[in-house]
Design a protein around this motif. Structure first.
Motif, PDB file in Angstrom:
ATOM      1  N   ASN A   7       0.566  12.907  24.920  1.00 21.94           N
ATOM      2  CA  ASN A   7       1.401  11.724  25.149  1.00 21.94           C
ATOM      3  C   ASN A   7       1.902  11.193  23.823  1.00 21.94           C
ATOM      4  O   ASN A   7       1.397  11.556  22.775  1.00 21.94           O
ATOM      5  CB  ASN A   7       0.643  10.638  25.928  1.00 21.94           C
ATOM      6  N   GLU A  29      16.927   6.863  30.458  1.00 24.79           N
ATOM      7  CA  GLU A  29      16.105   6.101  31.411  1.00 24.79           C
ATOM      8  C   GLU A  29      16.988   5.187  32.249  1.00 24.79           C
ATOM      9  O   GLU A  29      16.849   5.123  33.475  1.00 24.79           O
ATOM     10  CB  GLU A  29      15.052   5.271  30.675  1.00 24.79           C
ATOM     11  N   LEU A  34      16.005  10.199  33.130  1.00 24.55           N
ATOM     12  CA  LEU A  34      14.572  10.224  32.852  1.00 24.55           C
ATOM     13  C   LEU A  34      13.914   9.087  33.626  1.00 24.55           C
ATOM     14  O   LEU A  34      14.519   8.020  33.760  1.00 24.55           O
ATOM     15  CB  LEU A  34      14.297   9.990  31.363  1.00 24.55           C
ATOM     16  N   ALA A  37       9.482   4.999  31.358  1.00 24.28           N
ATOM     17  CA  ALA A  37       8.174   5.268  30.773  1.00 24.28           C
ATOM     18  C   ALA A  37       7.168   4.243  31.251  1.00 24.28           C
ATOM     19  O   ALA A  37       7.520   3.108  31.592  1.00 24.28           O
ATOM     20  CB  ALA A  37       8.273   5.217  29.249  1.00 24.28           C
ATOM     21  N   ARG A  45       6.551   1.467  25.310  1.00 24.44           N
ATOM     22  CA  ARG A  45       6.623   2.650  26.164  1.00 24.44           C
ATOM     23  C   ARG A  45       5.518   3.648  25.812  1.00 24.44           C
ATOM     24  O   ARG A  45       5.124   3.762  24.658  1.00 24.44           O
ATOM     25  CB  ARG A  45       7.988   3.334  25.997  1.00 24.44           C
ATOM     26  N   TYR A  47       4.811   7.773  26.861  1.00 21.49           N
ATOM     27  CA  TYR A  47       5.356   8.949  27.526  1.00 21.49           C
ATOM     28  C   TYR A  47       4.289  10.019  27.687  1.00 21.49           C
ATOM     29  O   TYR A  47       3.517  10.276  26.767  1.00 21.49           O
ATOM     30  CB  TYR A  47       6.538   9.516  26.719  1.00 21.49           C
ATOM     31  N   SER A  48       4.284  10.662  28.846  1.00 19.91           N
ATOM     32  CA  SER A  48       3.347  11.759  29.099  1.00 19.91           C
ATOM     33  C   SER A  48       3.904  13.056  28.513  1.00 19.91           C
ATOM     34  O   SER A  48       5.094  13.145  28.182  1.00 19.91           O
ATOM     35  CB  SER A  48       3.145  11.949  30.605  1.00 19.91           C
ATOM     36  N   HIS A  50       4.428  15.717  30.153  1.00 22.67           N
ATOM     37  CA  HIS A  50       5.435  16.177  31.120  1.00 22.67           C
ATOM     38  C   HIS A  50       6.792  15.522  30.844  1.00 22.67           C
ATOM     39  O   HIS A  50       7.830  16.185  30.878  1.00 22.67           O
ATOM     40  CB  HIS A  50       4.956  15.859  32.542  1.00 22.67           C
ATOM     41  N   GLN A  51       6.787  14.225  30.551  1.00 20.58           N
ATOM     42  CA  GLN A  51       8.041  13.529  30.226  1.00 20.58           C
ATOM     43  C   GLN A  51       8.646  14.056  28.929  1.00 20.58           C
ATOM     44  O   GLN A  51       9.860  14.229  28.833  1.00 20.58           O
ATOM     45  CB  GLN A  51       7.802  12.018  30.122  1.00 20.58           C
ATOM     46  N   GLY A  54      10.277  17.321  29.534  1.00 15.61           N
ATOM     47  CA  GLY A  54      11.549  17.076  30.221  1.00 15.61           C
ATOM     48  C   GLY A  54      12.630  16.638  29.246  1.00 15.61           C
ATOM     49  O   GLY A  54      13.787  17.052  29.358  1.00 15.61           O
ATOM     50  N   GLN A  75      18.621  17.249  37.795  1.00 12.18           N
ATOM     51  CA  GLN A  75      17.417  16.416  37.909  1.00 12.18           C
ATOM     52  C   GLN A  75      17.150  16.039  39.365  1.00 12.18           C
ATOM     53  O   GLN A  75      16.012  16.068  39.820  1.00 12.18           O
ATOM     54  CB  GLN A  75      17.565  15.158  37.038  1.00 12.18           C
TER      55      GLN A  75
END
Length: 139
Positions: A7, A29, A34, A37, A45, A47-48, A50-51, A54, A75
């Motif tokens: 993250n 976002e 996206l 977050a 924010r 973010y993982s 995975h994010q 992406g 998406q």
């Protein structure tokens, strides 16, 4: 491949890891490209992994000329799950073909430039003012 952490604790770190600017991340976002977050208690924010992956994928699509609308469509298909995989594959194949066409066009342009460079260098060594040998069309 870049090493992406589990993250990122700030949008600044996400920008550093992904190559997107902080403004671009906020914009993506805002337009739904996206997901927003997660927020820490202080409102920052988070973010993982995975994010972040992406974001890297979006940056690469953008760098190859895919429009924001095309990325948004992709998406939406992704969010539909595995049933949309054939459509996503089709989109990626079509995009790959566009990229290949552009590469081919650039390689042809590079050949013409190389031809001109070689002719100019030859002229500098053997100037012949009556020569018409600067025709960029391959013979």
């Amino acid at each position: 491949m870049i090493d992406i952490p589990e993250n990122a604790s700030s949008i600044k770190q996400a920008a550093e890891f992904t190559g997107l600017s902080e403004d671009t991340i906020r914009y993506y976002e805002k337009i739904g490209l996206l997901p927003y977050a997660d927020r820490e208690a202080n409102g920052h924010r988070r973010y993982s992994k995975h994010q972040l992956i992406g974001m890297v994928f979006l940056r690469r699509l953008k760098s190859t000329g895919m429009t924001i609308n095309e990325m948004k469509h992709f998406q939406k298909l992704y969010e539909m799950g595995t049933s949309s995989i054939p459509q996503r594959v089709s989109i990626l194949i079509e995009h790959k073909n566009k990229i290949q066409d552009e590469i081919d066009r650039l390689l042809e342009t590079q050949k013409i430039i190389d031809y001109k460079i070689n002719n100019y260098n030859e002229f500098l060594v053997n100037p012949d003012l009556n020569s018409t040998a600067c025709d960029p069309v391959e013979k």
